[in-house]
Design a protein around this motif. Structure first.
Motif, PDB file in Angstrom:
ATOM      1  N   ARG A 140       0.830  -1.201   0.000  1.00 15.68           N
ATOM      2  CA  ARG A 140       0.000   0.000   0.000  1.00 15.68           C
ATOM      3  C   ARG A 140       0.861   1.246   0.000  1.00 15.68           C
ATOM      4  O   ARG A 140       1.890   1.301   0.668  1.00 15.68           O
ATOM      5  CB  ARG A 140      -0.919   0.017   1.225  1.00 15.68           C
ATOM      6  N   GLU A 141       0.451   2.235  -0.767  1.00 12.19           N
ATOM      7  CA  GLU A 141       1.092   3.544  -0.733  1.00 12.19           C
ATOM      8  C   GLU A 141       0.191   4.512   0.028  1.00 12.19           C
ATOM      9  O   GLU A 141      -1.030   4.327   0.084  1.00 12.19           O
ATOM     10  CB  GLU A 141       1.340   4.071  -2.142  1.00 12.19           C
ATOM     11  N   TYR A 142       0.805   5.535   0.593  1.00  8.35           N
ATOM     12  CA  TYR A 142       0.060   6.538   1.335  1.00  8.35           C
ATOM     13  C   TYR A 142       0.285   7.906   0.706  1.00  8.35           C
ATOM     14  O   TYR A 142       1.408   8.271   0.355  1.00  8.35           O
ATOM     15  CB  TYR A 142       0.486   6.548   2.804  1.00  8.35           C
ATOM     16  N   GLN A 143      -0.820   8.640   0.566  1.00 11.05           N
ATOM     17  CA  GLN A 143      -0.781   9.961  -0.050  1.00 11.05           C
ATOM     18  C   GLN A 143      -1.009  11.028   1.016  1.00 11.05           C
ATOM     19  O   GLN A 143      -1.822  10.859   1.917  1.00 11.05           O
ATOM     20  CB  GLN A 143      -1.845  10.061  -1.139  1.00 11.05           C
ATOM     21  N   TYR A 144      -0.287  12.134   0.884  1.00  7.28           N
ATOM     22  CA  TYR A 144      -0.324  13.195   1.884  1.00  7.28           C
ATOM     23  C   TYR A 144      -1.067  14.414   1.354  1.00  7.28           C
ATOM     24  O   TYR A 144      -0.936  14.785   0.185  1.00  7.28           O
ATOM     25  CB  TYR A 144       1.098  13.588   2.284  1.00  7.28           C
ATOM     26  N   SER A 145      -1.842  15.038   2.250  1.00  5.60           N
ATOM     27  CA  SER A 145      -2.592  16.235   1.882  1.00  5.60           C
ATOM     28  C   SER A 145      -2.669  17.179   3.076  1.00  5.60           C
ATOM     29  O   SER A 145      -2.416  16.782   4.226  1.00  5.60           O
ATOM     30  CB  SER A 145      -3.995  15.868   1.401  1.00  5.60           C
ATOM     31  N   ARG A 146      -3.060  18.420   2.812  1.00  2.22           N
ATOM     32  CA  ARG A 146      -3.196  19.408   3.875  1.00  2.22           C
ATOM     33  C   ARG A 146      -4.033  20.571   3.340  1.00  2.22           C
ATOM     34  O   ARG A 146      -4.186  20.736   2.116  1.00  2.22           O
ATOM     35  CB  ARG A 146      -1.841  19.936   4.332  1.00  2.22           C
ATOM     36  N   PRO A 147      -4.581  21.403   4.223  1.00  2.00           N
ATOM     37  CA  PRO A 147      -5.299  22.596   3.772  1.00  2.00           C
ATOM     38  C   PRO A 147      -4.341  23.563   3.075  1.00  2.00           C
ATOM     39  O   PRO A 147      -3.136  23.590   3.369  1.00  2.00           O
ATOM     40  CB  PRO A 147      -5.846  23.195   5.070  1.00  2.00           C
ATOM     41  N   VAL A 148      -4.886  24.332   2.168  1.00  2.00           N
ATOM     42  CA  VAL A 148      -4.099  25.355   1.479  1.00  2.00           C
ATOM     43  C   VAL A 148      -4.905  26.653   1.470  1.00  2.00           C
ATOM     44  O   VAL A 148      -6.143  26.629   1.408  1.00  2.00           O
ATOM     45  CB  VAL A 148      -3.743  24.919   0.049  1.00  2.00           C
ATOM     46  N   PHE A 149      -4.186  27.769   1.545  1.00  2.00           N
ATOM     47  CA  PHE A 149      -4.834  29.081   1.600  1.00  2.00           C
ATOM     48  C   PHE A 149      -4.308  29.910   0.435  1.00  2.00           C
ATOM     49  O   PHE A 149      -3.191  30.448   0.492  1.00  2.00           O
ATOM     50  CB  PHE A 149      -4.548  29.749   2.943  1.00  2.00           C
ATOM     51  N   PRO A 150      -5.090  30.005  -0.647  1.00  2.00           N
ATOM     52  CA  PRO A 150      -4.617  30.682  -1.864  1.00  2.00           C
ATOM     53  C   PRO A 150      -4.256  32.148  -1.613  1.00  2.00           C
ATOM     54  O   PRO A 150      -4.860  32.825  -0.785  1.00  2.00           O
ATOM     55  CB  PRO A 150      -5.817  30.572  -2.807  1.00  2.00           C
ATOM     56  N   LYS A 151      -3.239  32.584  -2.347  1.00  4.89           N
ATOM     57  CA  LYS A 151      -2.870  34.000  -2.304  1.00  4.89           C
ATOM     58  C   LYS A 151      -2.366  34.396  -3.686  1.00  4.89           C
ATOM     59  O   LYS A 151      -1.949  33.564  -4.490  1.00  4.89           O
ATOM     60  CB  LYS A 151      -1.803  34.252  -1.251  1.00  4.89           C
ATOM     61  N   LYS A 152      -2.433  35.674  -3.965  1.00  2.00           N
ATOM     62  CA  LYS A 152      -1.980  36.164  -5.261  1.00  2.00           C
ATOM     63  C   LYS A 152      -0.460  36.136  -5.319  1.00  2.00           C
ATOM     64  O   LYS A 152       0.231  36.378  -4.335  1.00  2.00           O
ATOM     65  CB  LYS A 152      -2.494  37.581  -5.496  1.00  2.00           C
ATOM     66  N   GLY A 153       0.037  35.838  -6.483  1.00  2.00           N
ATOM     67  CA  GLY A 153       1.474  35.793  -6.691  1.00  2.00           C
ATOM     68  C   GLY A 153       1.763  35.600  -8.163  1.00  2.00           C
ATOM     69  O   GLY A 153       0.861  35.378  -8.974  1.00  2.00           O
ATOM     70  N   SER A 154       3.011  35.673  -8.521  1.00  2.00           N
ATOM     71  CA  SER A 154       3.406  35.542  -9.916  1.00  2.00           C
ATOM     72  C   SER A 154       3.494  34.069 -10.302  1.00  2.00           C
ATOM     73  O   SER A 154       4.253  33.299  -9.706  1.00  2.00           O
ATOM     74  CB  SER A 154       4.763  36.221 -10.136  1.00  2.00           C
ATOM     75  N   ILE A 155       2.700  33.692 -11.287  1.00  2.00           N
ATOM     76  CA  ILE A 155       2.703  32.319 -11.786  1.00  2.00           C
ATOM     77  C   ILE A 155       2.393  32.353 -13.273  1.00  2.00           C
ATOM     78  O   ILE A 155       1.545  33.120 -13.730  1.00  2.00           O
ATOM     79  CB  ILE A 155       1.674  31.434 -11.032  1.00  2.00           C
ATOM     80  N   ARG A 156       3.096  31.541 -14.032  1.00  2.00           N
ATOM     81  CA  ARG A 156       2.927  31.536 -15.484  1.00  2.00           C
ATOM     82  C   ARG A 156       2.888  30.098 -15.983  1.00  2.00           C
ATOM     83  O   ARG A 156       3.702  29.271 -15.573  1.00  2.00           O
ATOM     84  CB  ARG A 156       4.077  32.288 -16.149  1.00  2.00           C
ATOM     85  N   LYS A 157       1.937  29.823 -16.866  1.00  2.00           N
ATOM     86  CA  LYS A 157       1.859  28.491 -17.446  1.00  2.00           C
ATOM     87  C   LYS A 157       2.973  28.302 -18.455  1.00  2.00           C
ATOM     88  O   LYS A 157       3.299  29.203 -19.230  1.00  2.00           O
ATOM     89  CB  LYS A 157       0.500  28.279 -18.114  1.00  2.00           C
ATOM     90  N   LEU A 158       3.591  27.131 -18.431  1.00  2.00           N
ATOM     91  CA  LEU A 158       4.679  26.807 -19.343  1.00  2.00           C
ATOM     92  C   LEU A 158       4.175  25.957 -20.504  1.00  2.00           C
ATOM     93  O   LEU A 158       3.318  25.097 -20.331  1.00  2.00           O
ATOM     94  CB  LEU A 158       5.781  26.036 -18.610  1.00  2.00           C
ATOM     95  N   GLN A 159       4.736  26.230 -21.672  1.00  2.00           N
ATOM     96  CA  GLN A 159       4.462  25.433 -22.860  1.00  2.00           C
ATOM     97  C   GLN A 159       5.702  24.602 -23.158  1.00  2.00           C
ATOM     98  O   GLN A 159       6.769  25.148 -23.442  1.00  2.00           O
ATOM     99  CB  GLN A 159       4.125  26.332 -24.043  1.00  2.00           C
ATOM    100  N   VAL A 160       5.583  23.300 -23.082  1.00  2.00           N
ATOM    101  CA  VAL A 160       6.754  22.435 -23.170  1.00  2.00           C
ATOM    102  C   VAL A 160       7.451  22.537 -24.518  1.00  2.00           C
ATOM    103  O   VAL A 160       8.663  22.279 -24.629  1.00  2.00           O
ATOM    104  CB  VAL A 160       6.362  20.970 -22.860  1.00  2.00           C
TER     105      VAL A 160
END
Length: 297
Positions: A140-160
């Motif tokens: 068995r594998e175990y997956q990890y998760s947690r709450p996240v609190f979005p905030k504005k910031g610089s992010i750009r989608k990449l085209q491979v």
């Protein structure tokens, strides 16, 4: 080389990826078996190295059966290991139930098992009774998760396929993921396979953290498959910037190095079962962990 299996003769090749004719036949079987999967772009762009070795049976012009044997350096708790992953196990319909995969499995184990610390593979629902015959046990594998609190910031989608974006990826991905417990260094070629295929629409660059993030949001959950950067001190900020406004939780495709702020649940990935070869190292017996998704073959 020629080999006879249950009275039929086949051509057996391994580590032949530079042979254009044989590789084309392999791609044809992969496309028919896995809904259009192809290794051609991965090969043509120079990412398919000798770490990923095809073991394949051919019948004339037909690719009859195949297994990929991929060698991974692994670092866990500062210990360096070598792991062998078996993947892309497939048989053309008219060649099934002839013992072809059994032949390939035996050849791989004969060649490789004494050179590695562990052997593992992922199987679908239809073949869970098959691999125990070769000494594999389901884990068995175990997956990890947690709450996240979005905030504005610089992010750009990449085209491979964009040269500038590809340059960013080729600089950051070799840095590895500084947040993962199970490190798989020198695995750029495997990560790039996912970036060129399954994850090509899920690539982002966060310039403030000089990080490439492979992630996809579904409903209110951000599925983060990998983070590639040199500095390992901004994990929460990276999650927050990568998350969309309606996101409330992040679920990881790797085991976090610092798990104290995460919840671990048994992975319930559909039609996917992890098998580990008995008699070799098995890190799953006493640990709630998972192999990085971007290093699956």
């Amino acid at each position: 080389m020629k080999c006879s299996i249950h009275g039929s003769t086949y051509d057996f090749y391994k580590n032949y990826q530079q042979n254009d004719v044989l590789r084309d036949r392999l791609n044809l079987l992969a496309g028919n078996t896995f809904g259009g999967l192809s290794f051609e772009k991965w090969y043509r762009e120079g990412y398919w190295t000798g770490k990923c070795m095809p073991y394949t049976l051919f019948d004339g012009n037909d690719c009859a059966a195949n297994i990929l044997a991929s060698v991974f350096p692994v670092v866990l708790n500062n210990e360096k290991k070598t792991y062998l992953q078996l993947g892309t196990v497939m048989t053309a319909p008219k060649y099934r139930n002839r013992g072809l995969v059994r032949f390939l499995m035996n050849e791989i184990l004969k060649d490789q098992k004494d050179n590695c610390d562990a052997v593992y593979l992922y199987a679908n629902d239809q073949v869970v009774d098959f691999y125990p015959k070769f000494g594999f046990t389901e884990e068995r594998e175990y997956q990890y998760s947690r709450p996240v609190f979005p905030k504005k910031g610089s992010i750009r989608k990449l085209q491979v396929d964009d040269p500038g974006d590809r340059n960013i990826m080729e600089k950051r991905i070799p840095c590895g993921n500084p947040y993962t417990l199970i490190e798989m260094p020198d695995s750029t070629e495997f990560v790039m396979f996912h970036c060129l295929t399954f994850q090509k629409d899920n690539l982002y660059f966060l310039p403030e953290y000089d990080a490439v993030v492979v992630a996809k949001q579904e409903n209110d959950t951000l599925h983060c498959y990998g983070i590639f950067c040199e500095d390992g001190s901004h994990l929460e900020d990276i999650f927050s910037v990568a998350a969309e406004e309606n996101c409330s939780r992040v679920c990881l495709g790797f085991t976090p190095k610092d798990s104290c702020l995460f919840e671990a649940e048994q992975s319930e990935e559909e039609d996917t079962h992890l098998f580990v070869f008995q008699g070799k190292e098995n890190i799953f017996k006493d640990n709630k962990i998972m192999f990085p998704v971007l290093c699956r073959t």
